[in-house]
Design a protein around this motif. Structure first.
Motif, mmCIF file in Angstrom:
data_model
loop_
_atom_site.group_PDB
_atom_site.id
_atom_site.type_symbol
_atom_site.label_atom_id
_atom_site.label_comp_id
_atom_site.label_asym_id
_atom_site.label_seq_id
_atom_site.Cartn_x
_atom_site.Cartn_y
_atom_site.Cartn_z
ATOM 1 N N ARG A 100 0.832 -1.214 0.000
ATOM 2 C CA ARG A 100 0.000 0.000 0.000
ATOM 3 C C ARG A 100 0.865 1.263 0.000
ATOM 4 O O ARG A 100 0.556 2.241 -0.687
ATOM 5 N N ARG A 101 1.926 1.245 0.790
ATOM 6 C CA ARG A 101 2.799 2.431 0.783
ATOM 7 C C ARG A 101 3.458 2.620 -0.579
ATOM 8 O O ARG A 101 3.593 3.743 -1.066
ATOM 9 N N LEU A 102 3.889 1.507 -1.185
ATOM 10 C CA LEU A 102 4.528 1.630 -2.507
ATOM 11 C C LEU A 102 3.542 2.170 -3.542
ATOM 12 O O LEU A 102 3.912 2.988 -4.388
ATOM 13 N N TRP A 103 2.288 1.736 -3.479
ATOM 14 C CA TRP A 103 1.299 2.270 -4.439
ATOM 15 C C TRP A 103 1.123 3.780 -4.263
ATOM 16 O O TRP A 103 0.839 4.482 -5.223
ATOM 17 N N ASP A 104 1.278 4.239 -3.024
ATOM 18 C CA ASP A 104 1.131 5.677 -2.751
ATOM 19 C C ASP A 104 2.448 6.441 -2.885
ATOM 20 O O ASP A 104 2.472 7.657 -2.681
ATOM 21 N N SER A 105 3.530 5.744 -3.204
ATOM 22 C CA SER A 105 4.841 6.407 -3.140
ATOM 23 C C SER A 105 5.027 7.438 -4.260
ATOM 24 O O SER A 105 5.952 8.236 -4.219
ATOM 25 N N TRP A 106 4.152 7.392 -5.242
ATOM 26 C CA TRP A 106 4.084 8.465 -6.250
ATOM 27 C C TRP A 106 2.749 9.176 -6.041
ATOM 28 O O TRP A 106 1.699 8.528 -6.033
ATOM 29 N N GLY B 125 11.824 2.102 -1.134
ATOM 30 C CA GLY B 125 10.987 2.842 -2.070
ATOM 31 C C GLY B 125 11.747 3.995 -2.700
ATOM 32 O O GLY B 125 12.944 4.140 -2.481
ATOM 33 N N PRO B 126 11.074 4.872 -3.464
ATOM 34 C CA PRO B 126 9.698 4.680 -3.935
ATOM 35 C C PRO B 126 9.591 3.551 -4.951
ATOM 36 O O PRO B 126 10.602 2.991 -5.366
ATOM 37 N N SER B 127 8.367 3.222 -5.335
ATOM 38 C CA SER B 127 8.154 2.229 -6.377
ATOM 39 C C SER B 127 8.783 2.724 -7.675
ATOM 40 O O SER B 127 8.970 3.927 -7.865
ATOM 41 N N ASP C 203 9.505 16.065 -5.415
ATOM 42 C CA ASP C 203 8.906 16.234 -4.090
ATOM 43 C C ASP C 203 7.606 15.443 -3.960
ATOM 44 O O ASP C 203 7.080 15.285 -2.865
ATOM 45 N N LYS C 204 7.099 14.973 -5.093
ATOM 46 C CA LYS C 204 5.867 14.185 -5.055
ATOM 47 C C LYS C 204 6.132 12.685 -5.162
ATOM 48 O O LYS C 204 5.220 11.901 -5.374
ATOM 49 N N LEU C 205 7.407 12.320 -5.036
ATOM 50 C CA LEU C 205 7.784 10.912 -4.905
ATOM 51 C C LEU C 205 8.279 10.719 -3.478
ATOM 52 O O LEU C 205 8.950 11.599 -2.928
ATOM 53 N N HIS C 206 7.953 9.566 -2.882
ATOM 54 C CA HIS C 206 8.215 9.407 -1.455
ATOM 55 C C HIS C 206 8.912 8.090 -1.137
ATOM 56 O O HIS C 206 8.501 7.036 -1.632
ATOM 57 N N ALA D 65 -14.418 4.311 -2.826
ATOM 58 C CA ALA D 65 -13.899 5.539 -3.436
ATOM 59 C C ALA D 65 -12.427 5.364 -3.788
ATOM 60 O O ALA D 65 -11.741 4.505 -3.231
ATOM 61 N N ARG D 66 -11.965 6.174 -4.720
ATOM 62 C CA ARG D 66 -10.524 6.206 -4.983
ATOM 63 C C ARG D 66 -9.878 6.919 -3.809
ATOM 64 O O ARG D 66 -10.179 8.080 -3.538
ATOM 65 N N PRO D 67 -8.981 6.235 -3.082
ATOM 66 C CA PRO D 67 -8.492 6.819 -1.825
ATOM 67 C C PRO D 67 -7.493 7.953 -2.037
ATOM 68 O O PRO D 67 -6.772 7.986 -3.030
ATOM 69 N N ALA D 68 -7.483 8.859 -1.076
ATOM 70 C CA ALA D 68 -6.463 9.909 -1.080
ATOM 71 C C ALA D 68 -5.106 9.259 -0.864
ATOM 72 O O ALA D 68 -4.992 8.187 -0.275
ATOM 73 N N ASN D 69 -4.069 9.920 -1.350
ATOM 74 C CA ASN D 69 -2.712 9.419 -1.172
ATOM 75 C C ASN D 69 -2.220 9.768 0.230
ATOM 76 O O ASN D 69 -2.276 10.926 0.641
ATOM 77 N N ARG D 70 -1.734 8.748 0.944
ATOM 78 C CA ARG D 70 -1.293 8.983 2.323
ATOM 79 C C ARG D 70 -0.125 9.964 2.425
ATOM 80 O O ARG D 70 0.118 10.520 3.481
#
Lengths: 457, 402
Positions: free
Chosen positions: B183-189, B223-225, B207-210, B393-398
């Motif tokens: 889940r974190r990797l899916w949100d890593s971008w 990460g990131p993915s 800055d939008k990659l984590h 719903a499509r979830p917000a990015n953590r």
């Protein structure tokens, strides 16, 4: 009597995560949507190419401790995208780069055997190896492998995977509904492998696939890499697409085959090659120059200089002169996650040479990087490009080329539509696929046939 | 956020070989020689899609199939050998349009980094229809295929003992870590990380990659993915459970849990336990669907369905038993049972066709119309994504700044 004409092998490399790929062009599309991959694969199949090739990198590149942001970033999972492409193509081979360090043989063997089944015998594996702890941070074992063991890991990985592929012979599934016998042999898939890298045993669970084993590519250029390829690969993905360097590499690698009991036709040499096509040679040269300027922005030029200088050069003007300061020679390198940095073995000497070149030609930093960077392999009208490719193949520069367009996904279209018909007219390139598997396209024997030949001799 | 009336049930179909009855391959409709071909799987998914099914799951395993839980059985009279489920799903994705594709992955032996990008890529090639069913493997023979860990023998009876529970907890804790890493990797971008800013030459806004910096008991992932955030943001995560420890995983980490109640009372108790675990995990407000798994044999009358089961059992040399309830009867009777279970808080069902070639068409052509007549099932796909089918719903990015 003259030598018979060699048939040319062509393949397509999906534009990569590097500055060859021009993302800023108005024609540049998505690097991640499936529609881009499908477009590209269909163009390759329309051109009767042997296969599509995908590279891989398992950690985003960094420079100066930050994620590198000037090139295309982001790519799909290799196996997953190739399996999906099998649904939108019928003949095209599907070659994936898969790392032998951050994977396990049982899992990779099942993935390639599955891909081979699901594509009707079109799977190929470009075996790469790495050792860096940087990439290892994404995986269970971390950076566990010393650099000097990376080829012993790769060799044993491939040998182990082959044992798994060969653990089924292809005649075990009877599925006899009347008698109720599904398998002819309860021990089907049994294997035991004990070695320094892998100590595994049990039963492999994917029955024999159409090609027996996937076609195996190797991409390393070191002496060890060449020897590995000569012993175990079906094809080499090299970077020697010019006349002299290509011939030297070709002769060297092919001469290594005999000691493994292999023939020159058992290992194909297929260099990566870029191209620019224009209506005339002059127009193509002009476009090629523009493309090189697109590939090397001012920001990219500074970052490229940093590979050599191994210092933060962000305060320099890319349109200005080269830095007076010398490169920093250190074990720690400013760039991580790319192989390119190893090309500069003596950075101080390279810097000196580049300063002299820049001064003599009145080049800025950007001019220098553009002019010392790789020129496109084939530049010209369709007739010129077709003629050059054919001359190179007949002169044993290679057995063909893996073409790398600079535009995603449409960069292959012009080659497919203009150059391929000329090669077909010259009788050096297929007009229809003659077989169904990638081995058929490449003229490689099925592994069972090789085994039978060995047993008979 | 639901795209369908609350009273509608969700249906998944579990694909495995020629079907869930071990003698299913002996049936004339079974096509046992085609199990390793793409065409076979494309046909199954097309049949399920014809029935407007929410998604199919595809079973997998890292060893030969076995009638024993803990070891190979050496049998040659049942289907043995299979393809990688993620690759099967990817191969089918371009050939289908609406149905969700949920392959099984084994958390115990695979790399979360690889599987995260594989499922993200499945989401790209299916344009938002990917999910994953996360399973553990405690089998010693499968661990020996990897040679990195050694597991002692076990059988299901041992699992109730304190030592068995401890062992189970270790496996499921690792699976929980695995899901968290996915889940974190899916949100890593972040969704808008790709900027293609010609003025500065930047392809991405880094800055939008984590970095996810996941540290677990068995692995860590930086990460990131390498793969951008997939179309659904978070592909569907699902898991099967039979007791408290796996129920906890369902509650903490998944979007859909599969459970195996034998009757309505048990269904009620399981749902209550999962809801309590969900609350304890701070996920009370998240939708976690609980689906009952049922093995199904469907015919025009109950006697025919039961006779078919008897015939299959005789071919296999013993009565087929399952962790899930085995239902043999008509589509209308099954619809009654689903409604009865749904009244206890189950929101859907994962049906395991006993004979795929027979019972899957019965699901799509008999059961689904029956449920539609009762206004308990969609009459057309309403959403474009798998999450959409399930009202998620499509979830917000953590990692995105609020």
């Amino acid at each position: 009597m003259s030598k018979p004409l060699k048939q040319i092998h062509l393949a397509a490399h999906f534009p990569g995560v590097n500055n060859t790929t021009v993302w800023s062009d108005p024609a540049a599309g998505s690097h991640i949507e499936f529609s881009s991959f499908a477009h590209f694969a269909k163009a390759a199949e329309r051109a009767k190419f042997d296969f599509l090739f995908l590279a891989e990198g398992l950690r985003l590149r960094e420079q100066g401790g930050k994620i590198y942001d000037l090139d295309v970033v982001g790519r799909p999972d290799t196996f997953t995208i190739l399996a999906a492409l099998a649904a939108v193509t019928e003949h095209l081979g599907l070659t994936g780069t898969i790392n032998s360090t951050f994977n396990e043989p049982y899992e990779v063997a099942r993935q390639f055997a599955s891909l081979d089944h699901l594509s009707g015998g079109r799977a190929a594996w470009n075996v790469v190896t790495s050792w860096d702890a940087f990439t290892g941070e994404n995986f269970r074992r971390g950076g566990f492998l010393p650099q000097e063991e990376r080829y012993s890991r790769a060799k044993e990985f491939l040998a182990t995977a082959n044992e798994l592929f060969d653990s089924w012979h292809g005649d075990e599934i009877l599925a006899d509904q009347a008698t109720g016998t599904f398998l002819s042999d309860a021990k089907a898939g049994s294997f035991v492998h004990q070695g320094p890298q892998f100590d595994i045993h049990g039963q492999f669970n994917v029955p024999r696939s159409p090609q027996g084993r996937p076609v195996v590519f190797q991409a390393g250029e070191s002496d060890e890499g060449r020897e590995f390829a000569a012993s175990a690969a079906d094809a080499i993905f090299s970077r020697y697409a010019t006349l002299e360097a290509g011939q030297a590499f070709y002769t060297d690698v092919k001469s290594r085959l005999a000691k493994y009991g292999r023939h020159p036709g058992d290992l194909l040499i297929l260099p990566a090659a870029s191209f620019v096509i224009g209506d005339t040679d002059e127009e193509a040269e002009e476009i090629a120059h523009q493309v090189r300027r697109q590939q090397v922005s001012g920001a990219t030029a500074l970052k490229h200089l940093e590979f050599v200088w191994n210092r933060d050069l962000s305060s320099y003007d890319p349109e200005g002169p080269l830095p007076e300061v010398d490169p920093l020679v250190s074990e720690e390198h400013i760039s991580r996650g790319r192989a390119q940095v190893r090309m500069y073995r003596d950075p101080v000497a390279v810097a000196r040479e580049w300063r002299e070149l820049a001064e003599a030609n009145k080049w800025s930093i950007r001019d220098l990087v553009i002019n010392t960077g790789n020129r496109q392999s084939f530049v010209g009208s369709p007739a010129t490009v077709a003629r050059t490719i054919n001359e190179f193949v007949q002169a044993d520069v290679s057995d063909g080329f893996i073409l790398v367009p600079h535009i995603t996904p449409g960069g292959l279209d012009v080659f497919a539509d203009t150059v391929v018909p000329l090669l077909q007219e010259q009788g050096v390139y297929r007009t229809e696929y003659e077989g169904t598997t990638l081995r058929d396209h490449l003229g490689l024997a099925h592994p069972d046939q090789r085994r039978a030949e060995r047993a008979a001799s | 956020m639901s795209s369908s009336p609350h009273s509608h049930l969700h249906l998944a179909v579990a694909l495995d070989g020629t079907g869930w009855h071990p003698a299913s391959w002996r049936e004339p409709v079974a096509r046992p020689r085609e199990l390793l071909t793409a065409g076979y799987w494309a046909d199954q998914v097309a049949e399920a899609e014809r029935g407007l099914i929410d998604f199919v799951t595809i079973e997998d395993g890292l060893g030969l199939q076995s009638s024993h839980h803990g070891a190979p059985d050496g049998r040659t009279d049942q289907v043995r050998g299979r393809l990688d489920a993620v690759l099967v799903a990817a191969r089918i994705a371009p050939l289908s349009r609406h149905i969700g594709l949920v392959p099984t992955v084994i958390a115990t032996h695979t790399e979360p980094f690889h599987i995260s990008k594989a499922i993200a890529t499945l989401d790209y090639v299916s344009t938002g229809r990917a999910g994953v069913r996360v399973q553990i493997s405690a089998r010693p023979n499968e661990a020996d295929h990897f040679g990195r860990r050694t597991f002692p023998p076990f059988d299901l009876a041992d699992l109730a003992s304190p030592a068995g529970q401890e062992r189970l907890a270790e496996h499921f804790d690792e699976a929980a870590d695995y899901i968290e890493a996915l889940r974190r990797l899916w949100d890593s971008w972040e969704d808008d990380a790709e900027i293609r800013d010609a003025a500065t030459g930047r392809f991405i806004d880094r800055d939008k990659l984590h970095y996810i910096d996941f540290e677990g008991g068995r692995f860590s992932v930086k990460g990131p993915s390498i793969t951008p955030r997939p179309p659904q943001g978070q592909p569907l995560v699902t898991s099967l459970g039979h007791q408290t420890i796996p129920y906890r995983l369902i509650a903490r980490g998944t979007d859909v849990g599969y459970v195996t109640p034998q009757d309505a009372a048990e269904a009620r108790a399981i749902v209550a336990e999962i809801r309590a675990e969900q609350e304890a995990a701070g996920r009370a407000d998240d939708t976690v669907h609980v689906f009952a798994d049922l093995v199904v044999l469907l015919d025009d009358d109950q006697a025919a369905a039961e006779a078919r089961k008897d015939r299959l059992d005789a071919l296999d040399g013993g009565a087929y038993t399952s962790d899930a309830r085995i239902f043999a009867g008509t589509a209308a009777q099954l619809a009654d049972l689903l409604e009865e279970f749904a009244a206890e808080g189950l929101t859907g069902f994962r049906l395991r066709p006993a004979v795929l070639g027979h019972d899957l068409p019965r699901i799509s052509r008999d059961l689904v119309p029956e449920l539609q007549r009762r206004d308990r099932f969609r009459t057309a796909y309403q959403a474009a994504t798998l999450r959409g089918h399930l009202g998620l719903a499509r979830p917000a990015n953590r990692y995105a700044a609020a």
